[in-house]
Design an enzyme around this catalytic site. Structure first.
Site, PDB file in Angstrom:
ATOM      1  N   ASN A 117     -14.510 -26.781 -25.361  1.00  0.00           N
ATOM      2  CA  ASN A 117     -14.122 -26.068 -24.264  1.00  0.00           C
ATOM      3  C   ASN A 117     -15.698 -25.581 -23.686  1.00  0.00           C
ATOM      4  OD1 ASN A 117     -12.040 -24.549 -23.096  1.00  0.00           O
ATOM      5  ND2 ASN A 117     -13.134 -22.597 -23.391  1.00  0.00           N
TER       6      ASN A 117
ATOM      7  N   HIS B 290       4.730 -26.308 -20.767  1.00  0.00           N
ATOM      8  CA  HIS B 290       5.150 -25.411 -19.580  1.00  0.00           C
ATOM      9  C   HIS B 290       5.902 -26.262 -18.394  1.00  0.00           C
ATOM     10  CE1 HIS B 290       1.622 -22.783 -20.706  1.00  0.00           C
ATOM     11  NE2 HIS B 290       2.554 -22.492 -21.484  1.00  0.00           N
TER      12      HIS B 290
END
Ligand SMILES: [Zn+2]
Length: 243
Positions: free
Chosen positions: A213, A120
């Site tokens: 996570n 990104h």
């Protein structure tokens, strides 16, 4: 300390090409809010597209520029955390590591990672809004939008809503994911495509896929191993097994 399962310890000891894939959760542990969480105070009145799209920049470049100047300050004020540091240390220890990140804050580089594939982009770099020429670093006067030699305005070199991921970076990330034997997905919701496809790609090509996570994600059911916890804590524990 988070117990690291034996099969992961074994895979890490024998790994030929490790791929590490990081997302917003890793940045959050350094105190960097996600895009939506950052939209507080005077930014709350904007739609995300007004702050982070080509149309938004075209309509009101100064507001978009100010938003990124503010977010960049937050990134500069943050410090790499235990996850960033453990990843950089694994790069030094292991024969081959490819780091792929969805984060734009530059914290991996500050922790010592040499060349992360930034899907990104990077908030610390600029490029021309008109001709896309590389614009280098931000100017000392962060209030004024610099101009390119083509006359166009400079913008942050990040991927905005409605824009494609940089093709060569995504290509390199996909290539690494197809040739890795151990893939660690760390602090990512596995919801934003095409980046979210990478761990599945690795799995289809035979890698041992590990998710780290705090919450389950769409990847959890397909991963070979899910370690629920904070990225910094789990990565520090994993690093400690690799002596
Ligand atoms: Zn230009």
């Amino acid at each position: 300390m988070t117990p690291i399962p034996d099969d992961l310890i074994r895979h890490l000891q024998q790994v030929r090409h490790l791929v590490i894939f990081t997302g917003a959760g890793v940045s959050a542990e350094s105190g960097i809010p996600t895009f939506r969480d950052a939209q507080t105070g005077l930014w709350a009145k904007y739609r995300p597209e007004q702050l982070a799209s080509p149309e938004g920049f075209h309509a009101d470049p100064q507001t978009v520029w100010d938003w990124y100047a503010w977010r960049r300050e937050k990134c500069l004020a943050a410090e790499p955390n235990a996850a960033h540091l453990a990843i950089a240390e694994l790069e030094r220890r292991l024969p081959r590591v490819t780091l792929i990140t969805q984060n734009v804050d530059g914290l991996h580089q500050r922790a010592g990672s040499s060349a992360p594939l930034e899907l990104h982009g990077n908030i610390h770099h600029l490029k021309c809004f008109a001709c896309r020429r590389d614009g280098g670093d931000w100017p000392d006067d962060v209030r004024t939008i610099p101009r390119c030699r083509c006359g166009g305005r400079m913008r942050p070199a990040v991927v905005w809503f409605g824009e494609s991921l940089p093709e060569t970076v995504l290509g390199a990330a996909a290539e690494a994911s197809q040739h890795t034997d151990l893939f660690l997905s760390i602090g990512t919701s596995s919801l934003v495509y095409p980046a979210a496809e990478l761990p599945f790609l690795a799995k289809r090509h035979g890698a041992f896929v590990v998710e780290i996570n705090p919450q389950p994600t769409p990847l959890s059911a397909r991963a070979d191993l899910c370690l629920q916890g904070a990225a910094g804590e789990v990565m520090a524990a994993l690093l400690a097994t690799n002596t």
